[in-house]
Structures are given as structure tokens and as C-alpha cells.
Motif scaffolding. Structure first.
Motif, PDB file in Angstrom:
ATOM      1  N   THR A 169       0.855  -1.192   0.000  1.00 16.77           N
ATOM      2  CA  THR A 169       0.000   0.000   0.000  1.00 16.77           C
ATOM      3  C   THR A 169       0.895   1.248   0.000  1.00 16.77           C
ATOM      4  OG1 THR A 169      -0.114  -0.176   2.400  1.00 16.77           O
ATOM      5  CG2 THR A 169      -1.982  -1.066   1.173  1.00 16.77           C
ATOM      6  N   GLY A 170       0.252   2.393  -0.031  1.00 21.77           N
ATOM      7  CA  GLY A 170       1.000   3.664  -0.060  1.00 21.77           C
ATOM      8  C   GLY A 170       0.967   4.232  -1.460  1.00 21.77           C
ATOM      9  N   LYS A 171       1.148   5.540  -1.564  1.00 22.70           N
ATOM     10  CA  LYS A 171       0.919   6.173  -2.864  1.00 22.70           C
ATOM     11  C   LYS A 171       1.968   5.789  -3.917  1.00 22.70           C
ATOM     12  CE  LYS A 171       2.988  10.812  -2.171  1.00 22.70           C
ATOM     13  NZ  LYS A 171       4.218  10.534  -2.913  1.00 22.70           N
ATOM     14  N   ASP A 172       3.141   5.334  -3.444  1.00 21.07           N
ATOM     15  CA  ASP A 172       4.173   4.942  -4.409  1.00 21.07           C
ATOM     16  C   ASP A 172       4.237   3.422  -4.642  1.00 21.07           C
ATOM     17  OD1 ASP A 172       4.869   7.612  -4.522  1.00 21.07           O
ATOM     18  OD2 ASP A 172       6.416   7.417  -2.975  1.00 21.07           O
TER      19      ASP A 172
ATOM     20  N   ASP B 165      -7.502  -1.110  -3.928  1.00 16.75           N
ATOM     21  CA  ASP B 165      -6.761  -0.179  -3.075  1.00 16.75           C
ATOM     22  C   ASP B 165      -5.349  -0.655  -2.733  1.00 16.75           C
ATOM     23  OD1 ASP B 165      -7.560  -2.311  -1.618  1.00 16.75           O
ATOM     24  OD2 ASP B 165      -8.189  -1.165   0.141  1.00 16.75           O
ATOM     25  N   HIS B 166      -4.918  -1.765  -3.294  1.00 22.69           N
ATOM     26  CA  HIS B 166      -3.551  -2.209  -3.011  1.00 22.69           C
ATOM     27  C   HIS B 166      -3.093  -3.229  -4.049  1.00 22.69           C
ATOM     28  CE1 HIS B 166      -5.899  -5.437  -1.005  1.00 22.69           C
ATOM     29  NE2 HIS B 166      -4.853  -6.209  -1.240  1.00 22.69           N
TER      30      HIS B 166
ATOM     31  N   ASN C 167       7.050   6.238  -0.687  1.00 21.89           N
ATOM     32  CA  ASN C 167       5.928   5.999   0.223  1.00 21.89           C
ATOM     33  C   ASN C 167       5.274   4.659  -0.135  1.00 21.89           C
ATOM     34  OD1 ASN C 167       3.514   5.893   1.566  1.00 21.89           O
ATOM     35  ND2 ASN C 167       2.913   8.014   1.119  1.00 21.89           N
TER      36      ASN C 167
END
Lengths: 124, 365
Positions: free
Chosen positions: B60-63, B107-108, B133
Motif C-alpha cells: 500500500t501507499g501512494k508509491d 486499493d492495493h 511511500n
């Protein structure tokens, strides 16, 4: 299935059954369980001279290949021809129909091998 | 030595009388009744395999996406939500660190990796983060995973799951709920060459799930447990690589015939090295071999042409389906054409081996 009391056992899991001058050799249930399904057994021809502690053949399973060892010296008088057509006899009946070779070895002394009791204690 | 690990299905294996072995630090079933019987059952009916030892990592995370694009050889951007992609993870030299499947959730991103490489990959990922991130959650110990494989897999699954398997295309997945409570994800993939699915659920649901699946088809007993032994012979027949055999840090994905999972137009770790390997031409290629006679070729045996070494066997066995000896091997590129007659040194015996296209076995359509 525990190792039967009428024969002696090598640490490399072959059984040796003495009937007068003739010694029949096969492998134990423990060895069979380790090998899994046997697919091929390579046995020596009649007349082959065996040395004690040396490999006399090979056994292939679906998983691995292993050497077969004789604890005694002598002359091969018969190899189990039925294993050629149906190697799974070793899985089904390792102490009976799955025998491998008969060796002529007059006066062979098997006392240095493990008794069934000793073998079973190590490999239950 | 680290303590041996158990999957949530350990009690099930013991109850079934499985022969257990240590596999990559996990105590896993090698077989229940017999490798050949389980292999044949998978090819004719359906088998359930515990694959919970495999690594399951959630990104997960924006990057997260950019990070995985850099890590993976496959162009993940081409995968839609609900899709899974097979990919390699390479080092800078183009050597294979692992082969993985990456699935895109809304979402992931979710990665399944080999048990033997999980810790190595986690370390590698940590080193490659470079301030990005991205959060990596190791779900290996909080989830369970089973594979249901075989021509009757869909029939078995359809008798117990809320949604039919046919709704899920190959290399796609669906998260479903049972009784509104238990959530699990069905991935239409596998490692046997058969139709089927791999299902991931929470640890607490694992024991119930396996009972449910095994009883789902009532008295038909279409579904039987199968162990790692059968899994290995099944994947070999299907021509699928296994890390530590066909894949490793000293080999590259192109020579392994996995160019389809490598996008050389993309920037990823190892891309430059792989472009060079491609440009220079492959020195060796992974091939299938049919071996004459009853003796199986095994890993590391030498492959010869006219008496000269031209390669090494990576895997080999007697094929339970084809009833003959099959092997995979890396051989010099000029020996890799189908039909080329080579030989293998099987413990001092030179045995003829014929190059044959992979896979050895294709399921009937």
C-alpha cells in the motif's frame, strides 16, 4: 510395518535374509517410505560378484535415486525379474514380493548387522 | 536453527496421515497416500494443496505501484483491477531473485512469492525503497492459501462457493463472502497445468474452509488432498519453472523462456543487463527433454552432444501421466531446437535425450 525378526538389517536400510548358503536382499519399509513411489530398480545380472559394503544397484523413485548396498560378498544367483514389469511391488510388499537379489554366500556372517529389534528401535 | 513453521492446515495434514517434510523452513505434506496416486487424481479429478507456506505480501501507499513497476519485470500497468500477473523479480545483473504473481486490488497490490525467497525479497524491497511511500505488510502468517486443481476443480468449487468459478477468467480473481462474514479471495491460477483456483483466506477460517471444501461434493470424493511431491511432478509435466531449479540468481528470465513476462521497454531493476543479454543473443536456453529408458535424469546431471558437455539438467522425473522420463535442462542455444538428439550422463550411463517443446503435458480443452 515393523521389520520382521527373521532377517538382519544394514544402516543403509537393506534387509538380508539367510537361508543356508543363500542370502536374499531387499529394502525396508522405512526405506520405501522415504523413497516414495518406486519407478525403476536397476539390479545386477546373474553371476555378478558382489563385494561387501559396495553398491549392487540403484533404485529410482518419483522423487529421487538411491544406491542399493549389499552387506556381504558373494555371487548373484537371481535378480527379481518381476520388479522390471512392476517396480511398485517394492512399495506394496518390501519384505516379500519386493525382494531384489539372491546371493550365494556360503558361511556369510550377518551378526554385525542390526537385529530387527535394533532396527525397529532406530526407525519406528 | 529457526523453529520449524506450521501452516494453519498442519492438524489437517497430520489427521490425514501425511508424510511431513521440511520445505523452506515449513513442515509441509510431501504426500498423503502416494505421489503418483495424488498426481493422477489431480489430472483426472481434483486435488487440494496447502500452499500457505508461500509468501503473501500486501503493498500500500501512494508509491506502491511505481515501486513494484521498478521491482517487477512485467509491465504491471497493463493489468486491470481484478487481474493477476506472473512476473520475475531480478537483481541489477538480470539474475532472478524470485518469480511472483502480482494481483491488482482496488486499493492495493498483492504479491505471492516463493516460501524460500520471502525473507530475501523483504530485505531486497527494504533496500530498494529509497524514501518512496510504500508500505509492505507480510500477511504470510495471518492468512492461509490452498490450491484446488484438476478438471473437476470448477465442479467442486461451484458446489461450495457463492459465485461460479466460470465468472473468473484465467489469471483474474474475485473477493467473495461466505454467509456475509468470512471474506476470501479466489484467484484463477495454479501450478499444475490444470484448471483451478488458489484461495486466500484469514487464518481463523482455514480449518473450516478445508472441511467445507472436502465435504462439499458429498460422497463423490472428487476432491482429495495432494502433497508437495505431486505438486512437483505436476508442474514439471506442465513445463513450469521452479525457483532453485530452472530459476536462480545465476540465470536470467530470457534464457528460461520467460521473455513474455519481461518488458524490456520499461525501466526496472535488471532491465539494462537483460537488454544486453537479449542483444548479444542467448547463450543457453531452457528446453524440455524426453529421456530414453526408465532412469530419470536429475538436477545437475550433464547434458552432452556428440560426447561434449552442452548443458545441465534442472529438473527430471518419470512422468506419471506420460509414463516416460522427462526433464528440463539449460543447453547451448545451438542445441535447443525441438528434435535435436542429445544425451544425458545418468550416473556414468550416457542415455539418449530428445529436445521437445514445453509443456510436456497440456490439459485437454
Amino acid at each position: 510395518m515393523p521389520a520382521p525378526a527373521d532377517r538382519r538389517y544394514s544402516p543403509s536400510h537393506e534387509w538380508h535374509k539367510q537361508d543356508g548358503d543363500i542370502i536374499t536382499i531387499g529394502i525396508t519399509q522405512f526405506a520405501v517410505d522415504e523413497l516414495t513411489d518406486v519407478t525403476y530398480v536397476d539390479l545386477p545380472a546373474k553371476g555378478k560378484q558382489l563385494s561387501a559394503g559396495k553398491s549392487f544397484g540403484e533404485i529410482e523413485s518419483v522423487k529421487a535415486t538411491s544406491e542399493l548396498y549389499s552387506a556381504i560378498a558373494g555371487e548373484v544367483i537371481e535378480a527379481n525379474a518381476a520388479l522390471k514389469d512392476d517396480p511398485s511391488l517394492v512399495n506394496q510388499d518390501p519384505y516379500g514380493k519386493g525382494w531384489m537379489i539372491k546371493v550365494k554366500a556360503p558361511g556369510a556372517d550377518l551378526s554385525s548387522l542390526l537385529s530387527a529389534e535394533q532396527y525397529n528401535a532406530k526407525h519406528s | 536453527m529457526a523453529e520449524i513453521k506450521h501452516t494453519p492446515f498442519y492438524d489437517f495434514h497430520v489427521k490425514c496421515g501425511a508424510k511431513m517434510v521440511d520445505f523452506a523452513g515449513w513442515e509441509m505434506p510431501l504426500l498423503y497416500k502416494g505421489i503418483i496416486a495424488e498426481h493422477e487424481h489431480t489430472r483426472t479429478k481434483a486435488s487440494i494443496f496447502d500452499v500457505s507456506h508461500m509468501g503473501r505480501l500486501k503493498f500500500t501507499g501512494k508509491d506502491a505501484e511505481a515501486f513494484l513497476e521498478r521491482i517487477c519485470t512485467r509491465n504491471l500497468a497493463k493489468g486491470a483491477v481484478g487481474q493477476s500477473m506472473y512476473s520475475l523479480v531480478c537483481n541489477e545483473a538480470g539474475g532472478v531473485l524470485d518469480d511472483v504473481i502480482v494481483s491488482r486490488f482496488p486499493d492495493h497490490l498483492f504479491m505471492v512469492c516463493n516460501a524460500s525467497n520471502r525473507e530475501k525479497l523483504l530485505g531486497w524491497f527494504e533496500k530498494q525503497k529509497n524514501g518512496r511511500n510504500v508500505n509492505i505488510e507480510d500477511q504470510t502468517f495471518s492468512t492461509a492459501m490452498v490450491a484446488i486443481q484438476g478438471p473437476k476443480a470448477a465442479e467442486v468449487l461451484d458446489s461450495v462457493l457463492p459465485d461460479p468459478l466460470s465468472d473468473i477468467k484465467r489469471y483474474h480473481f474475485q473477493t467473495q463472502r461466505y454467509m456475509m462474514m468470512i471474506s476470501f479471495t479466489v484467484f484463477r491460477s495454479g501450478y499444475t497445468g490444470e484448471d483451478g483456483a488458489e484461495i486466500v483466506c484469514g487464518n481463523s477460517a482455514a480449518a473450516m474452509a478445508v472441511n467445507f471444501l472436502l465435504k462439499g461434493d458429498g460422497e463423490h470424493q472428487l476432491l482429495q488432498p495432494a502433497g508437495l511431491g505431486a505438486r512437483d511432478t505436476l508442474r514439471m509435466e506442465a513445463g513450469m519453472p521452479l525457483y532453485g531449479h530452472e530459476l536462480g540468481e545465476n540465470g536470467d528470465p530470457l534464457s528460461a523462456g520467460l521473455g513474455w513476462a519481461v518488458d524490456l521497454n520499461k525501466d526496472f531493476i535488471g532491465a539494462a543487463a537483460l537488454r544486453k543479454i537479449q542483444q548479444d543473443g542467448l547463450k543457453q536456453k531452457l528446453v524440455g527433454l524426453f529421456i530414453d529408458g526408465p532412469r530419470a535424469a536429475r538436477q545437475d546431471m550433464t547434458v552432452l552432444k556428440d560426447g561434449k558437455p552442452v548443458g545441465k539438467v534442472t529438473s527430471g522425473a518419470t512422468s506419471p501421466t506420460l509414463k516416460r522420463c522427462i526433464a528440463m535442462a539449460y543447453v547451448d542455444a545451438d542445441c535447443a531446437a525441438a528434435g535435436t538428439v542429445l544425451s544425458v550422463d545418468i550416473r556414468g550411463n550416457t542415455v539418449a535425450a530428445t529436445v521437445t517443446p514445453l509443456p510436456f503435458y497440456k490439459r485437454p480443452k
